[in-house]
Motif scaffolding. Structure first.
Motif, mmCIF file in Angstrom:
data_model
loop_
_atom_site.group_PDB
_atom_site.id
_atom_site.type_symbol
_atom_site.label_atom_id
_atom_site.label_comp_id
_atom_site.label_asym_id
_atom_site.label_seq_id
_atom_site.Cartn_x
_atom_site.Cartn_y
_atom_site.Cartn_z
ATOM 1 N N CYS A 43 -31.713 10.841 62.285
ATOM 2 C CA CYS A 43 -30.932 10.158 61.250
ATOM 3 C C CYS A 43 -29.489 10.641 61.168
ATOM 4 O O CYS A 43 -29.181 11.805 61.417
ATOM 5 N N TYR A 44 -28.625 9.723 60.783
ATOM 6 C CA TYR A 44 -27.224 10.031 60.491
ATOM 7 C C TYR A 44 -26.947 9.574 59.064
ATOM 8 O O TYR A 44 -27.276 8.451 58.693
ATOM 9 N N ARG A 45 -26.356 10.457 58.279
ATOM 10 C CA ARG A 45 -26.133 10.151 56.864
ATOM 11 C C ARG A 45 -25.095 9.061 56.688
ATOM 12 O O ARG A 45 -23.968 9.154 57.163
ATOM 13 N N GLN A 46 -25.479 8.012 55.996
ATOM 14 C CA GLN A 46 -24.570 6.919 55.670
ATOM 15 C C GLN A 46 -24.587 6.722 54.160
ATOM 16 O O GLN A 46 -25.648 6.509 53.561
ATOM 17 N N VAL A 47 -23.428 6.819 53.549
ATOM 18 C CA VAL A 47 -23.282 6.667 52.103
ATOM 19 C C VAL A 47 -22.408 5.450 51.835
ATOM 20 O O VAL A 47 -21.417 5.217 52.540
ATOM 21 N N GLU A 48 -22.778 4.659 50.839
ATOM 22 C CA GLU A 48 -21.980 3.501 50.459
ATOM 23 C C GLU A 48 -21.248 3.797 49.151
ATOM 24 O O GLU A 48 -21.829 4.337 48.211
ATOM 25 N N TYR A 49 -19.980 3.399 49.121
ATOM 26 C CA TYR A 49 -19.096 3.758 48.016
ATOM 27 C C TYR A 49 -18.566 2.532 47.282
ATOM 28 O O TYR A 49 -18.564 1.418 47.815
ATOM 29 N N ALA A 50 -18.094 2.792 46.063
ATOM 30 C CA ALA A 50 -17.333 1.802 45.301
ATOM 31 C C ALA A 50 -16.069 2.468 44.793
ATOM 32 O O ALA A 50 -16.018 3.693 44.625
ATOM 33 N N GLY A 51 -15.059 1.661 44.532
ATOM 34 C CA GLY A 51 -13.821 2.206 44.001
ATOM 35 C C GLY A 51 -12.951 1.126 43.407
ATOM 36 O O GLY A 51 -13.093 -0.062 43.728
ATOM 37 N N VAL A 52 -12.057 1.549 42.518
ATOM 38 C CA VAL A 52 -11.058 0.645 41.941
ATOM 39 C C VAL A 52 -9.974 0.416 42.984
ATOM 40 O O VAL A 52 -9.431 1.372 43.555
ATOM 41 N N LEU A 53 -9.665 -0.831 43.250
ATOM 42 C CA LEU A 53 -8.647 -1.139 44.243
ATOM 43 C C LEU A 53 -7.252 -0.888 43.683
ATOM 44 O O LEU A 53 -6.961 -1.234 42.522
ATOM 45 N N ALA A 54 -6.407 -0.279 44.480
ATOM 46 C CA ALA A 54 -5.009 -0.109 44.082
ATOM 47 C C ALA A 54 -4.396 -1.492 43.883
ATOM 48 O O ALA A 54 -4.537 -2.373 44.728
ATOM 49 N N GLY A 55 -3.750 -1.679 42.752
ATOM 50 C CA GLY A 55 -3.186 -2.987 42.445
ATOM 51 C C GLY A 55 -4.125 -3.895 41.691
ATOM 52 O O GLY A 55 -3.839 -5.096 41.530
ATOM 53 N N ALA A 56 -5.261 -3.373 41.204
ATOM 54 C CA ALA A 56 -6.187 -4.174 40.405
ATOM 55 C C ALA A 56 -5.482 -4.743 39.180
ATOM 56 O O ALA A 56 -4.651 -4.072 38.562
ATOM 57 N N LYS A 57 -5.836 -5.977 38.823
ATOM 58 C CA LYS A 57 -5.191 -6.623 37.679
ATOM 59 C C LYS A 57 -5.491 -5.900 36.375
ATOM 60 O O LYS A 57 -4.641 -5.808 35.497
ATOM 61 N N ASP A 58 -6.699 -5.395 36.226
ATOM 62 C CA ASP A 58 -7.114 -4.701 35.009
ATOM 63 C C ASP A 58 -7.845 -3.421 35.423
ATOM 64 O O ASP A 58 -9.074 -3.386 35.501
ATOM 65 N N PRO A 59 -7.100 -2.338 35.709
ATOM 66 C CA PRO A 59 -7.735 -1.112 36.199
ATOM 67 C C PRO A 59 -8.783 -0.544 35.251
ATOM 68 O O PRO A 59 -9.790 0.018 35.702
ATOM 69 N N GLN A 60 -8.571 -0.689 33.946
ATOM 70 C CA GLN A 60 -9.546 -0.156 32.998
ATOM 71 C C GLN A 60 -10.879 -0.895 33.120
ATOM 72 O O GLN A 60 -11.947 -0.269 33.188
ATOM 73 N N ALA A 61 -10.831 -2.218 33.152
ATOM 74 C CA ALA A 61 -12.062 -2.995 33.301
ATOM 75 C C ALA A 61 -12.697 -2.743 34.666
ATOM 76 O O ALA A 61 -13.924 -2.661 34.784
ATOM 77 N N ALA A 62 -11.871 -2.598 35.689
ATOM 78 C CA ALA A 62 -12.399 -2.290 37.016
ATOM 79 C C ALA A 62 -13.134 -0.962 37.003
ATOM 80 O O ALA A 62 -14.210 -0.820 37.601
ATOM 81 N N GLY A 63 -12.580 0.021 36.296
ATOM 82 C CA GLY A 63 -13.247 1.310 36.171
ATOM 83 C C GLY A 63 -14.580 1.195 35.454
ATOM 84 O O GLY A 63 -15.545 1.899 35.796
ATOM 85 N N GLU A 64 -14.659 0.310 34.478
ATOM 86 C CA GLU A 64 -15.932 0.111 33.772
ATOM 87 C C GLU A 64 -17.000 -0.448 34.708
ATOM 88 O O GLU A 64 -18.189 -0.129 34.575
#
Length: 348
Positions: free
Chosen positions: A259-280
């Motif tokens: 096996c090789y470790r594979q992790v899937e991520y999420a993140g707020v995109l730079a330039g998001a219209k509403d960074p606070q809501a994106a963080g939620e």
């Protein structure tokens, strides 16, 4: 992870991925904010869980599918000046360093990240948060080996044994995220340039390469619904959980030493219209409600500690304890070179 089930489920919601909520509600947007979540094609979530989040937060979640992990990353990089959305999910550990190096994501640190995801952190700015773990491993059709009285392989080195000639199906690392993870796993196991000798032997042993995971697993693998001719395939440590017989016993097995470790991520995109809501939204992806449905919906392991796995996973789909890994910086420095060397070596 059984990507076949994820893919089928994704098709079921594909018509909703062009601007509609995935909650299955009336199609009317919430009176509050809208957040666009850009995700790979295998993103699937319980509509009831999403609907509950929309009701509680006042956020309308607009999910846009954008190819596999590699394609998603490329699109995010190319569109960073005019982001495709507000949040991205599905950039994995084989491509994370590229996205970070290109400045695709903005800092955001969910409180729940301290309950497990921090162990998979990619940088000190908290631009990516681990959502799930999806270790790439060889899977075997145990019934085939019993029927043909051939010893089951256990390690990467075993695959070069002539007794397994013509029995292996792999996705191409130039076009497939799990295929790339397997290539990185061989680098981790055999070193650089030792991995090249390994691939020469593997190629000489009649391995079949396909463009993507779906073709390798669903068409070439004998242990899948497609009942192909090859009993060894590259898939995920969790795939056997979806290949059980009428008595609940798995028909396939992941080789945990490959096996090789594979992790899937999420993140707020730079330039998001509403960074606070994106963080939620990122916070929501780490919530108990979302994490609890991750195994059933996407056949991946939750990143947050203490989330119960479905019955039978401990036996059929145990999480590998010592998967191979390479430092993100090393992957970023060498990924393109390794892929090009592989292409020359295997494709000529």
């Amino acid at each position: 992870m059984n990507r076949y089930l994820r893919w089928v489920a994704a098709l079921a919601v594909a018509s909703l991925a062009t601007g509609c909520s995935l909650t299955g509600s009336s199609g009317q947007e919430s009176a509050g904010r809208t957040v666009t979540l850009v995700a790979h094609d295998s993103f699937v979530a319980d509509p009831a869980v999403l609907a509950d989040f929309e009701r509680r937060s006042g956020i309308h979640l607009d999910v846009r599918n954008s190819g596999d992990a590699g394609e998603l990353t490329n699109k995010l990089v190319l569109s960073k000046a005019a982001p495709l959305g507000d949040v991205a999910y599905g950039v994995d550990s084989t491509f994370a360093s590229r996205a970070l190096g290109e400045g695709v994501f903005a800092p955001h640190r969910p409180a729940a990240a301290e309950r497990g995801p921090q162990r998979y952190a990619q940088d000190q700015q908290h631009r990516l948060t681990a959502i799930d773990v999806a270790d790439v491993c060889l899977n075997i059709d145990t019934g085939w080996f019993a029927q043909h009285r051939v010893p089951e392989p256990a390690t990467l080195h075993d695959l070069t044994d002539p007794r397994y000639r013509g029995l292996i199906a792999l996705p191409d690392p130039t076009t497939s995220s799990p295929g790339l993870a397997f290539l990185l796993g061989t680098v981790a196991a055999f070193g650089d340039p030792g991995w090249q000798d390994y691939w020469r032997d593997l190629t000489a042993n009649g391995v079949k390469l396909s463009a993507g995971w779906e073709e390798a697993y669903n068409q070439d693998f004998s242990g899948s619904t497609g009942r192909g001719p090859r009993p060894i395939v590259l898939s995920y440590a969790s795939s056997p959980a979806a290949e059980v017989d009428e008595n609940g016993r798995p028909r396939t097995r992941a080789l945990l030493d490959t096996c090789y470790r594979q992790v899937e991520y999420a993140g707020v995109l730079a330039g998001a219209k509403d960074p606070q809501a994106a963080g939620e939204v990122v916070d929501f992806l780490l919530s108990p409600e979302f994490q609890a449905q991750v195994p059933d919906q996407m056949y991946v392991y939750p990143a947050v500690d203490g989330v119960a796995l479905p019955p039978g996973w401990a036996e059929s789909a145990p999480l590998p304890q010592a998967p191979a890994e390479l430092p993100a910086a090393e992957v970023e420095r060498n990924r393109d070179r390794w892929v090009e060397q592989w292409r020359t070596l295997v494709r000529g």
